[in-house]
Design an enzyme around this catalytic site. Sequence first.
Site, PDB file in Angstrom:
ATOM      1  N   GLY A 159       0.864  -1.188   0.000  1.00 59.72           N
ATOM      2  CA  GLY A 159       0.000   0.000   0.000  1.00 59.72           C
ATOM      3  C   GLY A 159       0.890   1.223   0.000  1.00 59.72           C
ATOM      4  N   ILE A 161       2.943   2.570   2.224  1.00 57.73           N
ATOM      5  CA  ILE A 161       4.325   2.437   2.719  1.00 57.73           C
ATOM      6  C   ILE A 161       5.120   1.466   1.844  1.00 57.73           C
ATOM      7  CG2 ILE A 161       5.769   1.753   4.680  1.00 57.73           C
ATOM      8  CD1 ILE A 161       3.443   2.744   6.515  1.00 57.73           C
ATOM      9  N   THR A 240       8.152  -3.120  10.100  1.00 54.25           N
ATOM     10  CA  THR A 240       7.779  -1.777  10.577  1.00 54.25           C
ATOM     11  C   THR A 240       6.256  -1.643  10.534  1.00 54.25           C
ATOM     12  OG1 THR A 240       7.998  -0.837   8.349  1.00 54.25           O
ATOM     13  CG2 THR A 240       9.932  -0.668   9.780  1.00 54.25           C
ATOM     14  N   ARG A 242       3.108  -3.912  12.246  1.00 44.93           N
ATOM     15  CA  ARG A 242       2.613  -4.074  13.618  1.00 44.93           C
ATOM     16  C   ARG A 242       3.218  -5.352  14.176  1.00 44.93           C
ATOM     17  NH1 ARG A 242       1.510   0.484  13.626  1.00 44.93           N
ATOM     18  NH2 ARG A 242      -0.484   1.518  13.995  1.00 44.93           N
ATOM     19  N   GLU A 271       4.521  -5.098  22.610  1.00 45.50           N
ATOM     20  CA  GLU A 271       5.183  -3.854  22.976  1.00 45.50           C
ATOM     21  C   GLU A 271       4.394  -3.068  24.022  1.00 45.50           C
ATOM     22  OE1 GLU A 271       5.357  -2.336  18.826  1.00 45.50           O
ATOM     23  OE2 GLU A 271       4.626  -0.485  19.664  1.00 45.50           O
ATOM     24  N   HIS A 289       9.351   1.665  17.905  1.00 40.15           N
ATOM     25  CA  HIS A 289       8.161   2.116  17.166  1.00 40.15           C
ATOM     26  C   HIS A 289       8.286   3.603  16.772  1.00 40.15           C
ATOM     27  CE1 HIS A 289       3.658   1.063  16.493  1.00 40.15           C
ATOM     28  NE2 HIS A 289       4.086   1.909  15.578  1.00 40.15           N
ATOM     29  N   ILE A 290       9.349   3.893  16.043  1.00 39.43           N
ATOM     30  CA  ILE A 290       9.625   5.284  15.661  1.00 39.43           C
ATOM     31  C   ILE A 290       9.580   5.478  14.145  1.00 39.43           C
ATOM     32  CG2 ILE A 290      10.972   5.904  17.712  1.00 39.43           C
ATOM     33  CD1 ILE A 290      13.532   5.340  15.999  1.00 39.43           C
ATOM     34  N   GLY A 291       8.953   4.526  13.454  1.00 37.42           N
ATOM     35  CA  GLY A 291       8.924   4.607  11.990  1.00 37.42           C
ATOM     36  C   GLY A 291       8.420   5.944  11.462  1.00 37.42           C
TER      37      GLY A 291
HETATM   38  P1  NAD Z   1      -2.113   0.787   3.410  1.00 34.90           P
HETATM   39  O1  NAD Z   1      -3.512   0.520   3.861  1.00 34.90           O
HETATM   40  O2  NAD Z   1      -1.873   1.861   2.421  1.00 34.90           O
HETATM   41  O3  NAD Z   1      -1.464  -0.565   2.831  1.00 34.90           O
HETATM   42  C1  NAD Z   1      -1.639  -1.819   3.405  1.00 34.90           C
HETATM   43  C2  NAD Z   1      -1.605  -2.856   2.301  1.00 34.90           C
HETATM   44  O4  NAD Z   1      -1.714  -4.158   2.882  1.00 34.90           O
HETATM   45  C3  NAD Z   1      -2.750  -2.712   1.299  1.00 34.90           C
HETATM   46  O5  NAD Z   1      -2.251  -2.627  -0.012  1.00 34.90           O
HETATM   47  C4  NAD Z   1      -3.583  -3.981   1.520  1.00 34.90           C
HETATM   48  O6  NAD Z   1      -4.200  -4.445   0.330  1.00 34.90           O
HETATM   49  C5  NAD Z   1      -2.524  -4.935   2.022  1.00 34.90           C
HETATM   50  N1  NAD Z   1      -3.072  -6.073   2.758  1.00 34.90           N
HETATM   51  C6  NAD Z   1      -4.119  -6.104   3.610  1.00 34.90           C
HETATM   52  N2  NAD Z   1      -4.282  -7.341   4.072  1.00 34.90           N
HETATM   53  C7  NAD Z   1      -3.346  -8.103   3.509  1.00 34.90           C
HETATM   54  C8  NAD Z   1      -3.003  -9.480   3.611  1.00 34.90           C
HETATM   55  N3  NAD Z   1      -3.697 -10.318   4.386  1.00 34.90           N
HETATM   56  N4  NAD Z   1      -1.959  -9.935   2.897  1.00 34.90           N
HETATM   57  C9  NAD Z   1      -1.271  -9.095   2.077  1.00 34.90           C
HETATM   58  N5  NAD Z   1      -1.550  -7.795   1.937  1.00 34.90           N
HETATM   59  C10 NAD Z   1      -2.568  -7.304   2.656  1.00 34.90           C
HETATM   60  O7  NAD Z   1      -1.298   1.044   4.742  1.00 34.90           O
HETATM   61  P2  NAD Z   1       0.148   1.718   4.875  1.00 34.90           P
HETATM   62  O8  NAD Z   1      -0.018   3.187   5.015  1.00 34.90           O
HETATM   63  O9  NAD Z   1       1.029   1.181   3.847  1.00 34.90           O
HETATM   64  O10 NAD Z   1       0.555   1.172   6.325  1.00 34.90           O
HETATM   65  C11 NAD Z   1       0.733  -0.230   6.553  1.00 34.90           C
HETATM   66  C12 NAD Z   1       0.813  -0.476   8.042  1.00 34.90           C
HETATM   67  O11 NAD Z   1       2.009   0.078   8.556  1.00 34.90           O
HETATM   68  C13 NAD Z   1      -0.284   0.234   8.863  1.00 34.90           C
HETATM   69  O12 NAD Z   1      -1.484  -0.503   8.886  1.00 34.90           O
HETATM   70  C14 NAD Z   1       0.341   0.351  10.217  1.00 34.90           C
HETATM   71  O13 NAD Z   1      -0.022  -0.746  11.018  1.00 34.90           O
HETATM   72  C15 NAD Z   1       1.839   0.324   9.942  1.00 34.90           C
HETATM   73  N6  NAD Z   1       2.483   1.595  10.283  1.00 34.90           N
HETATM   74  C16 NAD Z   1       3.545   1.581  11.120  1.00 34.90           C
HETATM   75  C17 NAD Z   1       4.179   2.765  11.450  1.00 34.90           C
HETATM   76  C18 NAD Z   1       5.375   2.778  12.358  1.00 34.90           C
HETATM   77  O14 NAD Z   1       5.620   3.794  13.025  1.00 34.90           O
HETATM   78  N7  NAD Z   1       6.175   1.734  12.413  1.00 34.90           N
HETATM   79  C19 NAD Z   1       3.710   3.980  10.942  1.00 34.90           C
HETATM   80  C20 NAD Z   1       2.641   3.957  10.062  1.00 34.90           C
HETATM   81  C21 NAD Z   1       2.016   2.760   9.740  1.00 34.90           C
END
Ligand code: NAD
Length: 324
Positions: A159, A161, A240, A242, A271, A289-291
């Site tokens: 997605g 990221i 990075t 969950r 965590e 968790h500082i991504g």
């Molecule tokens: P997003 O919704 O844009 O992308 C998530 C992708 O995962 C989508 O393309 C979706 O189709 C896919 N997906 C869903 N279920 C799936 C599965 N079972 N198998 C394969 N693919 C699947 O989200 P994003 O903005 O890219 O963020 C992704 C995750 O990163 C967030 O949900 C969040 O938990 C995590 N995140 C972490 C930090 C951090 O500080 N480390 C910061 C922001 C987000």
Amino acid sequence: MTNKIFVTRKIPEIGIQMLRDRGYVVDVYSKEKIPSQREIMAFLRKGGYDAALTLLTDKIDARVFDAAPSVKMYANYATGFDNIDLVEAKKRNITITNAPGDRTAEAVAEHTIALMLALAARIVEADEFVRRKKYKGWVPMNFIGMDVFEKTLGLIGAGRIGERVAFYAKGLGMKVFYYDVQRNQKIETDCGAIYCATPEEILRQSDVVSLHVPLMDSTRHLINTDRLRMMKPTAYLINTSRGPVVDEGALESALKSGTIGGAGLDVFEFEPAISSGLRKLQNVILTPHIGSASVRARDQMAEIAAQNIIDFFEGRIPRNVVHK
Ligand code: NAD
């Protein structure tokens, strides 16, 4: 009537100011700690708030909804929303929003690449070696790492990221493969990323596997003992997304036994608790968790969360409403 908003932790002022500029009363939890669910419930109930701006560390479920019936909207200051019970919210007609933004995607993608390169070049171990005054002169065979040029990066989740990570990895000369439940034409066209129909295909061929899926029932323990065994013994796992997407006990065993080469983790299954076994390993890099911890990302998250609240109160559908 003036809208009252409770913010569960200090966030960048820009978001608070947007709400105050609208004339809303905004109260911010002032302690330097994560509020307990009990505290959140007490604040919301006592203050008669109309909306809450919450963090990923706040467990927002039926108990909170029932304790604070005046709160009709929760704006999560995070891309993820696994801390909120969406089914219970829907039953009560409560609106939930998240705060995804380009700046966050860029920051998390940069952090992902930073973890990958730090593992590959053994930066953390080498830094410790120097600090401990062990560096006695250049050695041809010390700290031999992995070069990432022409290596294979496998993304699970492409997605916002994942897409950015693909873009940066292409710049490093890596081949990008991805698995997602939806195809992403943009990374196929822009980064030459190759779609794989199963996570197994990614695990078997990648030198670096990076996780970018939301935490849901379908992604909890997506990486388990069996799947770790499919990875190359030299491969790195980067998480990075969950913590619970990875079975952390299984990962610790895989790292100890050499089933995989290393891991870079920004998130943890339980965590802030992290197993002492994991903390002792040399082939793992741990960040708290500082991504998304860049100025631009955190400011944008505050703006998005505040705008969602404003839209809600001004009768528009907030841009980032989330559903089960
Ligand atoms: P997003 O919704 O844009 O992308 C998530 C992708 O995962 C989508 O393309 C979706 O189709 C896919 N997906 C869903 N279920 C799936 C599965 N079972 N198998 C394969 N693919 C699947 O989200 P994003 O903005 O890219 O963020 C992704 C995750 O990163 C967030 O949900 C969040 O938990 C995590 N995140 C972490 C930090 C951090 O500080 N480390 C910061 C922001 C987000």
